[in-house]
Write an enzyme that holds these catalytic residues in place. Structure first.
Site, PDB file in Angstrom:
ATOM      1  N   ARG A 161      -9.058 -55.270 -19.061  1.00 28.62           N
ATOM      2  CA  ARG A 161      -7.688 -55.568 -19.470  1.00 28.62           C
ATOM      3  C   ARG A 161      -7.447 -55.070 -20.892  1.00 28.62           C
ATOM      4  NH1 ARG A 161      -3.884 -58.920 -18.271  1.00 28.62           N
ATOM      5  NH2 ARG A 161      -2.870 -56.914 -18.593  1.00 28.62           N
ATOM      6  N   HIS A 164      -4.093 -58.137 -25.203  1.00 27.64           N
ATOM      7  CA  HIS A 164      -2.762 -58.669 -24.934  1.00 27.64           C
ATOM      8  C   HIS A 164      -2.693 -60.146 -25.278  1.00 27.64           C
ATOM      9  CE1 HIS A 164      -5.057 -59.641 -21.283  1.00 27.64           C
ATOM     10  NE2 HIS A 164      -4.225 -60.662 -21.136  1.00 27.64           N
ATOM     11  N   HIS A 166      -0.407 -63.592 -23.952  1.00 30.25           N
ATOM     12  CA  HIS A 166       0.545 -64.156 -23.000  1.00 30.25           C
ATOM     13  C   HIS A 166       1.589 -64.974 -23.764  1.00 30.25           C
ATOM     14  CE1 HIS A 166      -2.123 -63.344 -19.488  1.00 30.25           C
ATOM     15  NE2 HIS A 166      -3.073 -63.528 -20.387  1.00 30.25           N
TER      16      HIS A 166
END
Length: 242
Positions: A161, A164, A166
């Site tokens: 991934r 990032h 959320h």
């Protein structure tokens, strides 16, 4: 006394689907959607008084320290300290005030503080990875945190991934919740990530990528990134559950 947020207004489903701004419920390359995407047409449940008058966070429910993810341990967390700020805007460009913003993320080594995350990267005893804040009258929010690391996941062979964070936006009640992800500029993993690529419109994907924000960088302390969340319209931020 709690201050109720304004409703989270987004454009209708047909218009959003036409623009391909939001990811499809079923994105075959993202293996998890094969199991949890709906098999039947969704039913629209109208909001009732119980939903509109349900619990809502206000300023009395939050502490100023809730927006700083770096100060809740016995010492400094490991990693690059960053500042993340932006605005929550409606489809008409007007600010959404008193909306509860929650974030959660992996630590600098790419590991979540969660029992399901067992990949061999170190946990940070001084970093829990969660924070929250209310938007002000101009729809602004601000967090201090640690830049998350990339991490492996078992979607496909050698799957990683991108870095990032959320973000969850609550409106007037817990039933009004929208979720998205914020990425960092220039990540080489974008092209290989089925979640990022599940947003079919390339321009919409770009709206999930934060902007380096030199103006809000604190010298000798932390770099800053800007990320606005737009709820509908031509500049809408892709949402996971719109």
């Amino acid at each position: 006394m709690s201050v109720r947020a304004e409703p989270l207004q987004v454009v209708d489903d047909d218009e959003r689907a036409t623009r391909d701004a939001d990811p499809a419920y079923l994105s075959p390359d993202y293996v998890g959607t094969r199991l949890r995407s709906p098999r039947r047409p969704l039913l629209l449940l109208p909001e009732r008084l119980s939903e509109l008058t349900g619990p809502a966070f206000g300023s009395d429910d939050l502490h100023e320290s809730d927006s700083d993810l770096t100060i809740h341990g016995a010492g400094e967390p490991i990693g690059e300290r960053i500042i993340v700020s932006g605005r929550v805007l409606g489809s008409d460009g007007r600010p959404v005030r008193s909306a509860l913003i929650e974030i959660w993320q992996a630590n600098a080594a790419g590991r979540y503080l969660h029992r399901v995350d067992q990949h061999p990267a170190p946990l940070d005893p001084n970093f829990t990875g969660g924070g929250r804040v209310l938007t002000d009258d101009e729809g602004r929010y601000r967090f201090i945190t640690i830049k998350p690391g990339a991490y492996p996941w078992k979607n496909h062979h050698n799957a990683w991934r991108p870095q990032h964070i959320h973000l969850s936006v609550f409106g007037r009640a817990f039933t009004e919740r929208l979720v998205t992800q914020m990425y960092f500029p220039g990540d080489p993993l974008f092209a290989y990530d089925p979640i990022y690529q599940s947003v079919r419109d390339p321009k919409a994907r770009e709206r999930m990528v934060s902007t380096f924000d030199l103006a809000n960088t604190r010298p000798e302390w932390a770099l800053a990134y800007s990320f606005d969340i737009v709820l509908g319209g031509a500049a809408a931020t892709p949402l996971e559950n719109a």
